[in-house]
Design an enzyme around this catalytic site. Structure first.
Site, mmCIF file in Angstrom:
data_model
loop_
_atom_site.group_PDB
_atom_site.id
_atom_site.type_symbol
_atom_site.label_atom_id
_atom_site.label_comp_id
_atom_site.label_asym_id
_atom_site.label_seq_id
_atom_site.Cartn_x
_atom_site.Cartn_y
_atom_site.Cartn_z
ATOM 1 N N LYS A 235 0.823 -1.217 0.000
ATOM 2 C CA LYS A 235 0.000 0.000 0.000
ATOM 3 C C LYS A 235 0.858 1.268 0.000
ATOM 4 C CE LYS A 235 -2.021 -0.937 3.903
ATOM 5 N NZ LYS A 235 -1.606 -2.298 4.269
ATOM 6 N N ARG B 6 -0.795 -9.280 13.257
ATOM 7 C CA ARG B 6 -1.320 -8.232 12.363
ATOM 8 C C ARG B 6 -2.175 -8.851 11.259
ATOM 9 N NH1 ARG B 6 4.076 -5.792 10.798
ATOM 10 N NH2 ARG B 6 2.954 -4.606 9.233
HETATM 11 P P1 ADP Z 1 0.979 -2.352 7.496
HETATM 12 O O1 ADP Z 1 -0.177 -2.152 6.608
HETATM 13 O O2 ADP Z 1 2.212 -2.766 6.788
HETATM 14 O O3 ADP Z 1 0.657 -3.232 8.660
HETATM 15 P P2 ADP Z 1 0.824 0.435 8.424
HETATM 16 O O4 ADP Z 1 1.991 1.334 8.289
HETATM 17 O O5 ADP Z 1 -0.355 0.737 7.565
HETATM 18 O O6 ADP Z 1 1.407 -0.999 8.185
HETATM 19 O O7 ADP Z 1 0.326 0.417 9.955
HETATM 20 C C1 ADP Z 1 1.197 0.141 11.020
HETATM 21 C C2 ADP Z 1 0.432 0.136 12.348
HETATM 22 O O8 ADP Z 1 -0.142 1.435 12.604
HETATM 23 C C3 ADP Z 1 -0.757 -0.822 12.429
HETATM 24 O O9 ADP Z 1 -0.362 -2.136 12.759
HETATM 25 C C4 ADP Z 1 -1.587 -0.144 13.534
HETATM 26 O O10 ADP Z 1 -1.071 -0.400 14.821
HETATM 27 C C5 ADP Z 1 -1.415 1.330 13.250
HETATM 28 N N1 ADP Z 1 -2.464 1.832 12.314
HETATM 29 C C6 ADP Z 1 -2.256 2.271 11.053
HETATM 30 N N2 ADP Z 1 -3.415 2.649 10.480
HETATM 31 C C7 ADP Z 1 -4.392 2.437 11.401
HETATM 32 C C8 ADP Z 1 -5.802 2.602 11.424
HETATM 33 N N3 ADP Z 1 -6.464 3.061 10.341
HETATM 34 N N4 ADP Z 1 -6.479 2.270 12.545
HETATM 35 C C9 ADP Z 1 -5.830 1.819 13.616
HETATM 36 N N5 ADP Z 1 -4.515 1.614 13.681
HETATM 37 C C10 ADP Z 1 -3.783 1.918 12.585
#
Ligand code: ADP
Length: 202
Positions: free
Chosen positions: A18, A149
């Protein structure tokens, strides 16, 4: 091209690419990419109040609460550069967040143009994240946390496929290919003709 606004979001399992695709698409469309994960990681690195509050949640691979996350997005979307459009990366991640996003946009007299779902098999995301851990050293890329996750994704985020499918906004893209091929497939899926095809199938 009177209304060239592109209001998009990218979602998919952790490690589906993403962030990479959001950055490419943002450059191509001239709208900002907005990553909630990146925002949280920066807050942790800066040691801000938000960072201290979310640090343990991120390290465990859990989701930050909907209210905190949605307020961050609401604030970010209010900035001038998001007027013409935006690409949300990692938000929404729950049905409640998807509903809040609709509400935020409705309040601005706007609506989403498309929700791009990056499809990548679980074995591939596990492989990618173990590589990423070696390179980037993200605290949440350890094998146990990655498994957690993925579970959180299946339970909380995967239902968004149906949610956006029912609204005619879903654009499904095979993310299990080289970065450039995925980027091309996303752009193709955003063409009006592709939208019509999806609609006529619905
Ligand atoms: P990935 O998709 O590779 O797991 P992200 O960078 O999108 O990584 O997200 C990393 C972490 O940030 C998530 O595991 C969560 O803890 C937090 N996070 C990100 N976006 C959200 C969201 N929309 N709602 C809640 N927590 C979020």
């Amino acid at each position: 091209m009177a209304d060239a606004a592109e209001r998009l979001l990218l979602f998919g399992p952790p490690g589906s690419g993403k962030g990479t695709q959001a950055a490419l698409l943002a450059a191509r469309l001239g709208v900002p990419a907005i990553s909630t994960g990146e925002t949280f990681r920066q807050a942790v690195a800066a040691g801000s109040e938000l960072g201290r509050r979310v640090q343990a949640i991120l390290a465990l691979g859990n989701l930050v609460d909907d209210a905190t996350t949605s307020e961050i997005v609401r604030g970010r979307l209010a900035q001038a550069d998001a007027r013409r459009g935006f690409i949300l990366d990692g938000y929404p991640r729950t049905l409640a967040q998807a509903e809040t996003l609709e509400e935020i946009l409705r309040g601005r007299g706007e609506s989403l143009d498309a929700a791009v779902f990056l499809e990548v098999p679980e074995a591939e995301v596990v492989r990618r994240m173990s590589g990423r851990r070696d390179q980037a050293g993200r605290a949440d890329d350890t094998p146990e946390v990655v498994r957690g996750r993925l579970r959180v994704y299946e339970e909380q985020t995967a239902p968004l496929v149906d949610y956006y499918g029912r609204r005619g906004l879903l654009r499904q893209v095979d993310g299990n290919r080289p970065v450039d091929a995925v980027a091309e497939a996303i752009l193709a899926a955003l063409q009006p003709a592709a939208r019509e095809t999806v609609r006529s199938l619905a």
